[in-house]
Design an enzyme around this catalytic site. Structure first.
Site, PDB file in Angstrom:
ATOM      1  N   GLU A 154       0.815  -1.225   0.000  1.00 22.46           N
ATOM      2  CA  GLU A 154       0.000   0.000   0.000  1.00 22.46           C
ATOM      3  C   GLU A 154       0.846   1.270   0.000  1.00 22.46           C
ATOM      4  O   GLU A 154       0.771   2.089   0.916  1.00 22.46           O
ATOM      5  CB  GLU A 154      -0.947  -0.003   1.200  1.00 22.46           C
ATOM      6  N   GLU A 200      -6.436  -8.024  -0.626  1.00 21.48           N
ATOM      7  CA  GLU A 200      -6.820  -8.123   0.790  1.00 21.48           C
ATOM      8  C   GLU A 200      -8.311  -7.869   0.915  1.00 21.48           C
ATOM      9  O   GLU A 200      -8.872  -7.018   0.212  1.00 21.48           O
ATOM     10  CB  GLU A 200      -6.127  -7.038   1.627  1.00 21.48           C
TER      11      GLU A 200
HETATM   12  C1  GLA Z   1      -4.221  -2.702   4.975  1.00 23.52           C
HETATM   13  C2  GLA Z   1      -2.828  -3.297   5.101  1.00 23.52           C
HETATM   14  C3  GLA Z   1      -2.797  -4.536   5.923  1.00 23.52           C
HETATM   15  C4  GLA Z   1      -3.690  -4.423   7.125  1.00 23.52           C
HETATM   16  C5  GLA Z   1      -5.077  -4.130   6.648  1.00 23.52           C
HETATM   17  C6  GLA Z   1      -6.106  -4.083   7.742  1.00 23.52           C
HETATM   18  O1  GLA Z   1      -4.890  -3.044   3.852  1.00 23.52           O
HETATM   19  O2  GLA Z   1      -2.225  -3.526   3.865  1.00 23.52           O
HETATM   20  O3  GLA Z   1      -1.458  -4.761   6.303  1.00 23.52           O
HETATM   21  O4  GLA Z   1      -3.242  -3.421   7.964  1.00 23.52           O
HETATM   22  O5  GLA Z   1      -5.079  -2.875   6.038  1.00 23.52           O
HETATM   23  O6  GLA Z   1      -7.385  -3.848   7.218  1.00 23.52           O
END
Ligand code: GLA
Ligand code: ZN
Length: 688
Positions: free
Chosen positions: A158, A322
């Site tokens: 991210e 995710e």
């Molecule tokens: C983000 C991060 C993860 C985690 C999630 C929790 O997407 O990439 O590492 O912290 O949020 O929702």
């Protein structure tokens, strides 16, 4: 006009199911690690993202490496026929590095040097950090590059944020010199320098925007945001050098995000540029299902919109990198997904083009800030709880969908989203502070097509317009001459274009067009917008469109009609009886202008006319009420149809042709019932 593109680049011929796995948190619990491998099979999972935040375990001291634990985990996953998405660990670095090389730490916009902490906080210019990440990535590629379990690279995590340190200031100045041909006058002209005496006579005077310094020069703000995107990409490009070198055939992705509020695209990076550097788009989706401010269907529409954008960035399937099988831990209220919602919401992602359902995370952490974030394996370490069972069910369903992998969703309708436009529009002092809502306005235009199951691509300005029958460009405030001329060719060539209020106001330097609306736009639309009236939130006006009355709010454009046809006119105020909605034939095509912010009832009727005129149709026709969505992924021979009920009630739907239920192999036809939150996936052989 249909275009079936099949350019997806992983060799996986199965739907990926699994997610972030952080065994480095459990190395002193071999029993847990052994359970994980057993449970992975029980959950019908097959793919795990490893090493995302593992730097302090991989390199506990500078130059001291520990890979044996990762060797074992990768081998264990391979033993059960699983695959690995291997991450580069730059999303969080060990404390020793920040201590030894303070250069890696970020400086925020107020020029405060940040301490070591949290994650995602490196300076994106730092030579040391670039060297360190390359070194680590090379070791990973050397060690695992030819491992049969390696499926893909997950670069960092991210990407986001920015740094204002001296190295970054210098990089920004070099970027500007390049852009403005080493001529400071060109920069002053572009940024409207003499205003408030902001003329620079040396590059060294230029500073990134800051709350304690320069923040009023819009051209600077816009260029800084562009620089942040370019510098993030440059950091990323530096990370992947060893990977391209050693593993040229392993695809590369990085996980994109959305803003929590309204699930609009992530704002800080221009993903349309970033996409060009990736093999596969992936993103992290965390919609707040069952919230108390919108219906399930409203939220599902927004999920559809952003998926259609991220898929269209490369016009190929993407990955859901995710998601949560239950609740997250960072919303204001972290509500559990109700029974059925996990399967439904997962299948919606697939329906819009995802070739995976991956989670954050496989196993809940025991400590620190994410210990209550939803995961496949909970602290009870049980495979019998509801969440685990629902995950396993998603796994079974995905196993039936292998043929869907790589298939796309051709569309005749495109809505244009532009990151730069939103930056400039939000920065603009004017209009209404709280009512600009550019991405939300796009969602509102998308709604009718979503309700009618008509496939939409949400494209960006660099993409080819010519394959679409209908192109919708609401609130395109910033538009370059080049884009205007491409819009002109689109309409001249037979396309239908819809534009709205607050469009065509500034060029790519955020300088307004002079002499009224751009001549080309006047020619295409046959009108000249004269004034934008910004209304108070409680103000209302009405438009008579083809004999029906529709309410408007927030914005109304006063229009001089030159050669257009008035389709709708205002009812009240000093512009009563003047045009509010117009249409114009331009060469082979047609151009509509919607002058006011009208509501869903208007969009439904307005777009219905275009749907009829342009024969826009769903890929598979199902009659249903509101809240049901039918989305189709198409292969050469078959359509895979997702019938989804995003309401809390049972819904009757009518299938226009017989189909085969992929789960039961039963033939379905005519009237069928979808239970609350039910999804049925059916297939239909195409008639050629
Ligand atoms: C983000 C991060 C993860 C985690 C999630 C929790 O997407 O990439 O590492 O912290 O949020 O929702
Ligand atoms: Zn920096």
């Amino acid at each position: 006009m249909s275009h079936l593109k099949k350019t997806y680049t992983t060799e996986a011929k199965f739907m990926l199911h699994g997610g972030d796995y952080n065994p480095d948190q459990w190395l002193d619990r071999p029993d847990i690690l052994a359970d994980d491998i057993t449970f992975m099979q029980l959950a019908n999972t097959n793919t795990f993202s490893l090493g995302i935040f593992a730097w302090s375990t991989l390199e506990p001291e500078e130059g001291v490496y520990q890979f044996d634990w990762l060797d074992k985990v990768i081998n264990d996953i391979h033993q059960i026929d699983g695959r690995v998405i291997l991450a580069t660990p730059s999303g969080a670095r060990p404390a020793w590095m920040s201590q030894k090389y303070p250069d890696v730490l970020r400086v925020n916009a107020s020029r405060v040097k940040q301490l070591h902490g949290a994650r995602h906080n490196h300076c994106f210019t730092s030579e040391v950090y670039r060297e360190q990440t390359q070194k680590m990535n090379r070791l990973l590629a050397e060690r695992y590059g030819s491992h049969p379990a390696l499926l893909m690279w997950h670069i960092s995590n991210e990407y986001g944020g920015e740094c204002h340190c001296e190295n970054c200031q210098n990089a920004f100045r070099s970027w500007l010199k390049e852009k403005y041909n080493h001529d400071i006058k060109q920069l002053n002209d572009a940024w409207w320098g003499p205003f408030w005496s902001h003329t620079f006579n040396d590059w060294s005077q230029v500073e990134s925007p800051s709350p304690i310094g320069e923040n009023a020069v819009h051209g600077l703000n816009l260029d800084w945001r562009r620089f942040v995107t370019d510098q993030t990409i440059s950091f990323f490009e530096n990370e992947i050098v060893p990977l391209k070198d050693l593993t040229p055939n392993i695809p590369i992705t990085t996980n994109f995000m959305a803003e929590t509020h309204d699930l609009i695209p992530f704002q800080s990076l221009d993903y349309s540029k970033f996409a060009q550097h990736l093999d596969v788009i992936s993103w992290d989706a965390y919609p707040a299902w069952h919230n108390d401010w919108e219906s399930t269907a409203d939220l599902a529409m927004k999920v559809g919109f952003i998926n259609d954008l991220y898929r269209s960035l490369k016009q190929q399937p993407f990955l859901l990198m995710e998601s949560t099988p239950s609740a997250v831990n960072w919303h204001n209220v972290n509500k559990a997904k109700r029974p059925g919602m996990h399967l439904l919401s997962s299948m919606q992602m697939v329906a819009h083009g995802s070739d995976s359902i991956l989670y954050f995370q496989w196993r809940k952490s025991r400590g620190s800030s994410e210990k209550f974030h939803g995961a496949v394996v909970d602290h009870d370490n049980s495979t019998h709880n509801r969440v685990f069972q629902e995950v396993a069910e998603v796994g079974t369903t995905l196993q039936q969908l292998s043929d869907v992998v790589g298939t796309n969703r051709p569309a005749d309708v495109a809505i244009l989203y532009d990151w730069e436009n939103n930056w400039a529009l939000n920065d603009a002092q004017g209009f209404g502070r709280a009512t600009k809502c550019y991405p939300q306005t796009l969602q509102q235009h998308y709604r009718t097509f979503w309700e009618r199951d008509i496939p939409v691509d949400v494209i960006t300005k660099e993409q080819d317009f010519s394959s679409y029958k209908l192109l919708i460009i609401p609130m395109l405030y910033l538009v370059s001459e080049e884009t205007i001329s491409r819009l002109k060719s689109f309409v001249a060539g037979g396309g239908t274009l819809v534009m709205t209020y607050i469009s065509g106001i500034v060029n790519e330097y955020d300088l307004t067009y002079m002499g009224g609306w751009h001549q080309d736009l006047q020619e295409i639309f046959g009108i000249k917008p004269l004034e934008t009236d910004t209304l108070y939130p409680s103000d209302r006006n009405r438009v008579n469109y083809r004999g029906q009355i529709y309410e408007l709010k927030d914005y109304a454009t006063v229009i001089e009609n030159q050669s257009a046809r008035t389709e709708g006119f205002y009812q009240e105020d000093f512009y009563a009886q003047t045009p509010a909605v117009t249409s114009s034939q331009y060469k082979q095509g047609k151009a509509y202008y919607i002058g006011a912010r009208l509501q869903d009832d208007f969009h439904r009727d307005f777009y219905q006319t275009l749907i009829d005129e342009l024969s826009l149709a769903p890929a598979f026709v199902v009659q249903h009420g509101r809240g049901v969505s039918v989305q189709v992924r198409q292969a050469e021979e078959k359509n895979y149809i997702f019938l989804m009920n995003f309401t809390e009630e049972e819904q009757q739907v009518t299938l226009k042709a017989a189909v085969k239920d992929m789960a039961t192999e039963e033939e379905l036809k005519g009237n069928i019932t979808l239970a609350k939150y039910e999804v049925k996936i059916v297939e239909k052989r195409k008639v050629h």
